[in-house]
Motif scaffolding. Sequence first.
Motif, short mmCIF file in Angstrom:
data_model
loop_
_atom_site.label_atom_id
_atom_site.label_comp_id
_atom_site.label_asym_id
_atom_site.label_seq_id
_atom_site.Cartn_x
_atom_site.Cartn_y
_atom_site.Cartn_z
N UNK A 55 -22.40 -8.44 6.51
CA UNK A 55 -21.68 -9.01 7.58
C UNK A 55 -20.65 -8.01 8.08
N UNK A 56 -20.16 -6.98 7.40
CA UNK A 56 -19.10 -6.11 7.81
C UNK A 56 -19.59 -4.70 8.29
N UNK A 137 -21.52 1.91 -3.52
CA UNK A 137 -22.10 0.62 -3.65
C UNK A 137 -22.25 0.41 -5.28
N UNK A 138 -22.12 1.70 -5.85
CA UNK A 138 -21.92 1.16 -7.40
C UNK A 138 -20.82 1.85 -7.79
N UNK A 139 -19.85 1.34 -7.77
CA UNK A 139 -18.30 1.89 -8.04
C UNK A 139 -18.06 2.05 -9.38
N UNK A 140 -18.60 1.65 -10.40
CA UNK A 140 -18.18 1.61 -11.67
C UNK A 140 -18.61 2.86 -12.45
N UNK A 240 -22.27 -3.39 -5.35
CA UNK A 240 -21.69 -4.37 -4.64
C UNK A 240 -22.20 -4.25 -3.05
N UNK A 241 -22.85 -5.50 -2.85
CA UNK A 241 -23.60 -5.81 -1.51
C UNK A 241 -23.03 -7.15 -0.78
N UNK A 242 -22.39 -7.87 -1.38
CA UNK A 242 -21.65 -9.13 -0.83
C UNK A 242 -20.24 -9.37 -1.11
N UNK A 247 -15.47 -9.53 -5.00
CA UNK A 247 -14.43 -10.39 -5.42
C UNK A 247 -14.64 -10.42 -6.93
N UNK A 248 -16.06 -10.48 -7.39
CA UNK A 248 -16.17 -10.37 -8.96
C UNK A 248 -15.71 -9.08 -9.33
N UNK A 249 -16.01 -7.98 -8.87
CA UNK A 249 -15.47 -6.71 -9.08
C UNK A 249 -14.03 -6.50 -9.38
N UNK A 250 -13.30 -6.90 -8.25
CA UNK A 250 -11.89 -6.91 -8.02
C UNK A 250 -11.10 -8.08 -8.90
N UNK A 251 -11.63 -9.13 -9.10
CA UNK A 251 -10.77 -10.07 -9.85
C UNK A 251 -11.10 -10.22 -11.44
#
Length: 274
Positions: A55-56, A137-140, A240-242, A247-251
Amino acid sequence: MRIHALKQQRKIVAPRRLRKGGKRNGVRKRVHSKRTFVQRHQVIAVISALGSIAGEHAGALAGLRLGTQTLLEMAVDRVAKCAGGIVVISADEGVDAARKILGERAVVIGAQSFNLSTILAGIETSEAPAVLLHDLAFPFAGPTLMTKVALGALEQGAAVSVGPPIMNVGEVIDELVLPAIGGTQLQSVAMPQAFLREALRELSRKSGTGNTPAEHLWKALQAEGEIVLAVPNPRFNIRIGTSLDWLTARKVIWPWLQSRNKPAQEGSNTPRRV
């Protein structure tokens, strides 16, 4: 950390083991009782900053922040530990912003897709034998994983990271990725990936088309007889696709990793779990 120019001075076609007391600019990996080195000038990395959250706009992932860094900065800093040259592929409208963020740490080029033609254009002036592919999209993906993948490419011709069977499924047997036929060995193939540069060029010459997506290159090379080595993928190298993934990754994931990597407080006698 200084990033070498993309035009390499030496051409090396196989991994080198350093003598004891030699230069210590390599990345180490234990192989039984020996240590194998990947020197940075042996690897040219291509990072896709084209990814977007559903959506972005395209390239939205590059501007997202983890702590004080954007995902793009974090990825480049990690890749710099195992690659002598870094090429970042950005959407045309985001090239100037990416160059401002990265400075001289990487070469930024504009493109609309992460495919074989774009990759070959980005590494045209490099003589590094191994090409490491990374996607934001696979940041870690960490330096250790990227080093193992680069080593696999130098030793076998192609190497990919593998995880639970969600997408791009293959069957992993004896550390090799085989065409999927079903069973308990199915695993997904994700980023990072690495290939011998000459294998990619030969694939382009034989196929006559460069629109093969980066994530499908391993299948195309495998069809040409290339052995594909499977490298276990850490559990936190999620895709990360949504917005919920982000939010899960950051929080959750990023604070956990930061806490895990903090040095023990002075005066504390409690051992830190790793």
